[in-house]
Design an enzyme around this catalytic site. Structure first.
Site, PDB file in Angstrom:
ATOM      1  N   SER A  51       0.843  -1.189   0.000  1.00 42.35           N
ATOM      2  CA  SER A  51       0.000   0.000   0.000  1.00 42.35           C
ATOM      3  C   SER A  51       0.880   1.241   0.000  1.00 42.35           C
ATOM      4  CB  SER A  51      -0.905   0.004   1.232  1.00 42.35           C
ATOM      5  OG  SER A  51      -1.656   1.195   1.311  1.00 42.35           O
TER       6      SER A  51
ATOM      7  N   LYS B 165      -3.384   3.673   6.466  1.00 40.40           N
ATOM      8  CA  LYS B 165      -3.410   2.213   6.593  1.00 40.40           C
ATOM      9  C   LYS B 165      -2.092   1.706   7.181  1.00 40.40           C
ATOM     10  CE  LYS B 165      -5.449  -0.015   3.241  1.00 40.40           C
ATOM     11  NZ  LYS B 165      -5.706  -0.719   1.943  1.00 40.40           N
TER      12      LYS B 165
ATOM     13  N   ASN C 218      -0.938   3.985   1.254  1.00 40.41           N
ATOM     14  CA  ASN C 218      -1.866   4.718   2.093  1.00 40.41           C
ATOM     15  C   ASN C 218      -1.261   4.896   3.491  1.00 40.41           C
ATOM     16  OD1 ASN C 218      -4.016   5.229   4.006  1.00 40.41           O
ATOM     17  ND2 ASN C 218      -5.465   4.677   2.404  1.00 40.41           N
TER      18      ASN C 218
ATOM     19  N   HIS D 242     -13.662  -3.987  10.667  1.00 44.07           N
ATOM     20  CA  HIS D 242     -13.222  -5.217  10.007  1.00 44.07           C
ATOM     21  C   HIS D 242     -11.705  -5.228   9.840  1.00 44.07           C
ATOM     22  CE1 HIS D 242     -14.003  -2.024   7.199  1.00 44.07           C
ATOM     23  NE2 HIS D 242     -13.520  -2.673   6.165  1.00 44.07           N
TER      24      HIS D 242
ATOM     25  N   PHE E 261     -15.463   7.011   5.004  1.00 43.55           N
ATOM     26  CA  PHE E 261     -15.365   7.018   3.548  1.00 43.55           C
ATOM     27  C   PHE E 261     -16.106   5.803   3.021  1.00 43.55           C
ATOM     28  CE2 PHE E 261     -11.764   4.761   5.287  1.00 43.55           C
ATOM     29  CZ  PHE E 261     -11.692   3.617   4.522  1.00 43.55           C
ATOM     30  N   GLY E 262     -16.187   5.674   1.714  1.00 45.33           N
ATOM     31  CA  GLY E 262     -16.847   4.523   1.117  1.00 45.33           C
ATOM     32  C   GLY E 262     -18.314   4.445   1.503  1.00 45.33           C
ATOM     33  N   TYR E 263     -18.728   3.287   1.991  1.00 44.19           N
ATOM     34  CA  TYR E 263     -20.127   3.049   2.346  1.00 44.19           C
ATOM     35  C   TYR E 263     -20.441   3.403   3.800  1.00 44.19           C
ATOM     36  CZ  TYR E 263     -19.972   0.357  -1.997  1.00 44.19           C
ATOM     37  OH  TYR E 263     -19.811  -0.021  -3.316  1.00 44.19           O
ATOM     38  N   ASP E 264     -19.495   3.999   4.509  1.00 46.53           N
ATOM     39  CA  ASP E 264     -19.670   4.294   5.937  1.00 46.53           C
ATOM     40  C   ASP E 264     -20.962   5.059   6.255  1.00 46.53           C
ATOM     41  OD1 ASP E 264     -17.336   2.970   6.428  1.00 46.53           O
ATOM     42  OD2 ASP E 264     -16.169   4.734   7.009  1.00 46.53           O
TER      43      ASP E 264
ATOM     44  N   ASP F  46      -7.357  -6.845   1.362  1.00 44.34           N
ATOM     45  CA  ASP F  46      -8.460  -6.497   0.467  1.00 44.34           C
ATOM     46  C   ASP F  46      -9.721  -6.489   1.307  1.00 44.34           C
ATOM     47  OD1 ASP F  46      -9.491  -5.756  -2.028  1.00 44.34           O
ATOM     48  OD2 ASP F  46     -10.213  -7.791  -2.404  1.00 44.34           O
TER      49      ASP F  46
END
Length: 200
Positions: free
Chosen positions: A7, A12, A9, A182, A154-157, A70
């Site tokens: 990564s 992360k 990021n 997760h 972010f994303g689907y949060d 992933d």
């Protein structure tokens, strides 16, 4: 001990460093750029585990322990979709707004709105270690709301409601999220396995 995370990021990398250091002393987390691995890694696996292994093998080609992850959202009423295609559900990679809009559209006539975020982390060792790859999985259960709530994450949060918190992941603090997320759960599982090996 040096580990290369597949990564670039920084958040992360920081998260991995923070949790692993609780279990293993003297750990150093490097990025792909730190070891001279450039370009994008093609994630063409059909499971989270497969994609995590693809990334980890690329990272391990540096000669250090390689770690790849992933993750995505799996919705029960959609047969596990968007799954490995979570980041590009609506077509373009990382278009959060379009991905959320498509998810809401596809759930319009569904009563069951249960789902989970899944993160798989793979760890691949250079030949000198003689260890088989490690693959772990972390999840957090929740429910997909009918409209967005919260400005964080972010994303689907903004659509992902976690019952034990009484909020979406876009409404919690980073500390609350890391405590149940997760990715946090998967990193802890990896740390526990690594701590039992004779690594230097």
């Amino acid at each position: 001990m040096k580990i290369v995370l597949a990564s670039r990021n920084k958040k992360k990398i920081g998260e991995l460093r923070a949790i692993l250091s609780e279990y293993i002393d003297g750990i150093e987390i490097l990025s792909l750029d730190d070891v001279g691995i450039h370009g994008e890694i093609e994630e063409d696996g059909d499971t989270f585990e497969a994609n995590a292994l693809i990334k980890a093998r690329v990272a391990a080609s540096s000669g250090y322990i390689g770690v790849g992850d992933d993750s995505g959202l799996c919705v029960d009423a959609l047969g596990g979709a968007p799954g490995v295609y979570s980041a590009r559900y609506a077509g373009d990679h990382g278009d959060d707004e379009a991905n959320n809009d498509l998810l809401l559209k596809n759930l319009e006539d569904k009563n069951d709105r249960s789902g989970r975020f899944v993160c798989c982390i793979a760890c691949v060792f250079p030949e000198s270690y003689r260890y088989e790859p490690i693959v772990v999985r972390g999840t957090v259960e929740g429910e997909i709301l009918c409209e967005r709530h919260g400005e964080g994450g972010f994303g689907y949060d903004p659509l992902f409601y976690v019952g034990c918190l009484g909020k979406t992941l876009a409404e919690v603090t980073p500390e609350e999220k890391n405590g149940i997320s997760h990715r946090g759960n998967a990193i802890k599982a990896l740390a526990e396995k690594l701590s039992k090996l004779n690594l230097k």
